[in-house]
Design a protein around this motif. Sequence first.
Motif, PDB file in Angstrom:
ATOM      1  N   ARG A 118       6.522  -3.694  -4.953  1.00 37.30           N
ATOM      2  CA  ARG A 118       7.660  -3.861  -4.043  1.00 37.30           C
ATOM      3  C   ARG A 118       7.199  -3.854  -2.590  1.00 37.30           C
ATOM      4  O   ARG A 118       7.688  -4.640  -1.765  1.00 37.30           O
ATOM      5  N   LEU A 119       6.284  -2.968  -2.247  1.00 36.17           N
ATOM      6  CA  LEU A 119       5.735  -2.930  -0.886  1.00 36.17           C
ATOM      7  C   LEU A 119       5.106  -4.276  -0.537  1.00 36.17           C
ATOM      8  O   LEU A 119       5.340  -4.821   0.554  1.00 36.17           O
ATOM      9  N   GLN A 120       4.313  -4.794  -1.440  1.00 39.42           N
ATOM     10  CA  GLN A 120       3.648  -6.067  -1.196  1.00 39.42           C
ATOM     11  C   GLN A 120       4.675  -7.185  -1.027  1.00 39.42           C
ATOM     12  O   GLN A 120       4.540  -8.042  -0.134  1.00 39.42           O
ATOM     13  N   ALA A 121       5.702  -7.174  -1.852  1.00 35.36           N
ATOM     14  CA  ALA A 121       6.739  -8.208  -1.767  1.00 35.36           C
ATOM     15  C   ALA A 121       7.492  -8.141  -0.446  1.00 35.36           C
ATOM     16  O   ALA A 121       7.964  -9.166   0.062  1.00 35.36           O
ATOM     17  N   ARG A 122       7.609  -6.958   0.139  1.00 36.66           N
ATOM     18  CA  ARG A 122       8.326  -6.790   1.394  1.00 36.66           C
ATOM     19  C   ARG A 122       7.432  -7.060   2.614  1.00 36.66           C
ATOM     20  O   ARG A 122       7.890  -6.936   3.746  1.00 36.66           O
ATOM     21  N   GLY A 123       6.181  -7.375   2.397  1.00 36.25           N
ATOM     22  CA  GLY A 123       5.304  -7.694   3.519  1.00 36.25           C
ATOM     23  C   GLY A 123       4.412  -6.552   3.983  1.00 36.25           C
ATOM     24  O   GLY A 123       3.722  -6.666   4.997  1.00 36.25           O
ATOM     25  N   TRP A 124       4.399  -5.442   3.241  1.00 37.64           N
ATOM     26  CA  TRP A 124       3.482  -4.354   3.553  1.00 37.64           C
ATOM     27  C   TRP A 124       2.108  -4.707   2.992  1.00 37.64           C
ATOM     28  O   TRP A 124       1.992  -5.407   1.996  1.00 37.64           O
ATOM     29  N   VAL A 125       1.055  -4.218   3.634  1.00 35.59           N
ATOM     30  CA  VAL A 125      -0.308  -4.487   3.174  1.00 35.59           C
ATOM     31  C   VAL A 125      -1.009  -3.155   2.930  1.00 35.59           C
ATOM     32  O   VAL A 125      -0.807  -2.179   3.661  1.00 35.59           O
ATOM     33  N   PHE A 126      -1.840  -3.130   1.882  1.00 31.91           N
ATOM     34  CA  PHE A 126      -2.637  -1.936   1.615  1.00 31.91           C
ATOM     35  C   PHE A 126      -3.601  -1.745   2.776  1.00 31.91           C
ATOM     36  O   PHE A 126      -4.350  -2.648   3.139  1.00 31.91           O
ATOM     37  N   PHE A 298     -12.666  24.034 -12.220  1.00 26.14           N
ATOM     38  CA  PHE A 298     -11.508  24.925 -12.223  1.00 26.14           C
ATOM     39  C   PHE A 298     -10.318  24.334 -12.981  1.00 26.14           C
ATOM     40  O   PHE A 298      -9.219  24.884 -12.934  1.00 26.14           O
ATOM     41  N   GLY A 299     -10.557  23.226 -13.642  1.00 29.00           N
ATOM     42  CA  GLY A 299      -9.475  22.601 -14.400  1.00 29.00           C
ATOM     43  C   GLY A 299      -8.729  21.536 -13.636  1.00 29.00           C
ATOM     44  O   GLY A 299      -7.673  21.070 -14.088  1.00 29.00           O
ATOM     45  N   GLY A 300      -9.258  21.130 -12.485  1.00 29.69           N
ATOM     46  CA  GLY A 300      -8.596  20.088 -11.704  1.00 29.69           C
ATOM     47  C   GLY A 300      -8.648  18.746 -12.406  1.00 29.69           C
ATOM     48  O   GLY A 300      -9.682  18.367 -12.970  1.00 29.69           O
ATOM     49  N   ARG A 301      -7.553  18.034 -12.398  1.00 29.55           N
ATOM     50  CA  ARG A 301      -7.497  16.710 -13.015  1.00 29.55           C
ATOM     51  C   ARG A 301      -7.489  15.640 -11.919  1.00 29.55           C
ATOM     52  O   ARG A 301      -6.758  15.751 -10.935  1.00 29.55           O
ATOM     53  N   PHE A 302      -8.303  14.634 -12.104  1.00 28.26           N
ATOM     54  CA  PHE A 302      -8.424  13.572 -11.121  1.00 28.26           C
ATOM     55  C   PHE A 302      -7.091  12.844 -10.971  1.00 28.26           C
ATOM     56  O   PHE A 302      -6.448  12.481 -11.965  1.00 28.26           O
ATOM     57  N   THR A 303      -6.684  12.629  -9.721  1.00 27.80           N
ATOM     58  CA  THR A 303      -5.390  12.011  -9.419  1.00 27.80           C
ATOM     59  C   THR A 303      -5.565  10.989  -8.310  1.00 27.80           C
ATOM     60  O   THR A 303      -6.198  11.273  -7.292  1.00 27.80           O
ATOM     61  N   ARG A 304      -5.003   9.808  -8.513  1.00 34.98           N
ATOM     62  CA  ARG A 304      -5.067   8.756  -7.505  1.00 34.98           C
ATOM     63  C   ARG A 304      -3.646   8.408  -7.048  1.00 34.98           C
ATOM     64  O   ARG A 304      -2.784   8.089  -7.861  1.00 34.98           O
ATOM     65  N   TRP A 305      -3.409   8.491  -5.720  1.00 35.72           N
ATOM     66  CA  TRP A 305      -2.122   8.102  -5.152  1.00 35.72           C
ATOM     67  C   TRP A 305      -2.132   6.612  -4.828  1.00 35.72           C
ATOM     68  O   TRP A 305      -3.194   5.967  -4.868  1.00 35.72           O
ATOM     69  N   ILE A 306      -0.982   6.061  -4.468  1.00 41.98           N
ATOM     70  CA  ILE A 306      -0.926   4.633  -4.134  1.00 41.98           C
ATOM     71  C   ILE A 306      -1.606   4.347  -2.797  1.00 41.98           C
ATOM     72  O   ILE A 306      -1.910   3.196  -2.494  1.00 41.98           O
ATOM     73  N   GLY A 307      -1.860   5.383  -1.996  1.00 39.50           N
ATOM     74  CA  GLY A 307      -2.580   5.196  -0.742  1.00 39.50           C
ATOM     75  C   GLY A 307      -1.686   4.792   0.414  1.00 39.50           C
ATOM     76  O   GLY A 307      -0.453   4.757   0.312  1.00 39.50           O
ATOM     77  N   ALA A 308      -2.325   4.487   1.533  1.00 40.69           N
ATOM     78  CA  ALA A 308      -1.604   4.144   2.761  1.00 40.69           C
ATOM     79  C   ALA A 308      -1.312   2.645   2.815  1.00 40.69           C
ATOM     80  O   ALA A 308      -2.165   1.817   2.477  1.00 40.69           O
ATOM     81  N   TRP A 309      -0.105   2.333   3.286  1.00 44.90           N
ATOM     82  CA  TRP A 309       0.345   0.947   3.428  1.00 44.90           C
ATOM     83  C   TRP A 309       0.871   0.737   4.846  1.00 44.90           C
ATOM     84  O   TRP A 309       1.499   1.626   5.415  1.00 44.90           O
ATOM     85  N   ASP A 310       0.616  -0.454   5.384  1.00 47.98           N
ATOM     86  CA  ASP A 310       1.037  -0.788   6.751  1.00 47.98           C
ATOM     87  C   ASP A 310       2.052  -1.920   6.733  1.00 47.98           C
ATOM     88  O   ASP A 310       1.929  -2.884   5.960  1.00 47.98           O
ATOM     89  N   TYR A 311       3.026  -1.782   7.637  1.00 50.88           N
ATOM     90  CA  TYR A 311       3.972  -2.883   7.886  1.00 50.88           C
ATOM     91  C   TYR A 311       3.875  -3.265   9.352  1.00 50.88           C
ATOM     92  O   TYR A 311       3.999  -2.415  10.240  1.00 50.88           O
TER      93      TYR A 311
END
Length: 337
Positions: A118-126, A298-311
Amino acid sequence: MSFFTPADPAHFDAALQACARPHVLQTRQWAALKAPLWSAQHLVGEQAAVTLLTRRLGRLPLRIHYAAKGPLLPPDLDRWDAALAALEMHARASGALFIKIDPDVLADSPFGQALSQRLQARGWVFSAEQIQFRNTLLSDLIGEEETLLAGMKQKTRYNLRLAARRGVQVQPSADFDRFYELYAETAARDRFLIRPRGYYLAVMQRMQADDLGQLLLATVAGEAVAGLFLLRCGPTAWYFYGASSDRQRQHMPAYLLQWEGMRWARAQGCTLYDWWGAPDQLQEAHPMWGVYRFKEGFGGRFTRWIGAWDYAPRPARYRLYTQIMPRLLALLRATRP
């Protein structure tokens, strides 16, 4: 959706805390630490909150907006569409070069994938400039302590118990100067850049005074040899800064320090421990691999967020700023006498 600035700052605080996972970087207290370089607007919408930081780019008649780890909304595409439209309108009205958002939305979840589309469709860029860590590790704090310990790697459990047997003590502290000494030693040893002393002291003093942070120091025979600074907001605690000395490392103070940090977070009502940072790629050659393995223990599980997007209201100007200008400056530096 429309955002507005509430007359009473407490209204924003309440709206932020009403979010499922409010982020400490969206608090008024954190924004105040960014002044005077950044100014802040604290905005509220229907089931939404966002702190929007704004700064001018030197002497240029340009400004950028940044929602650090925001905006905060429920996982509903219609609500996000409305919020994004409001932020886009704000960027156009203010004449901003671009607006950057950086929400904690899981990249590999169905909603995260849909939101990225949706971000990409609205003109936002990674964004090529990811200000915060896109990847992290998360540890659940729900359950009995023995359950949490059982979820750790055997070597991690052994090391933290060894530290306790060898007399390592971990206590809350306000000795920010000693922590910075340890932090500077860590930076020199591990070869990473840090900010001036005054910055860290301001962060720790302000956030701890406002009950949003806590310094813990580990001592051996009365000497502080390791420390960490935690931030907290809502159900989450973040391991924000960590430091250790080369002295007394054989006693494993860093292991007991982290366990006591997790216990402190639980005592504050937190149910999630964010280790604040993980490698871009899980490869042994990565500079953060050793840190990643420590956190994973310590039991941490790897997590990836969608990251920063610019408009960018004016895409051509944005491309000039993000692509052509850096190359031009590099060329000028390379050819200057």
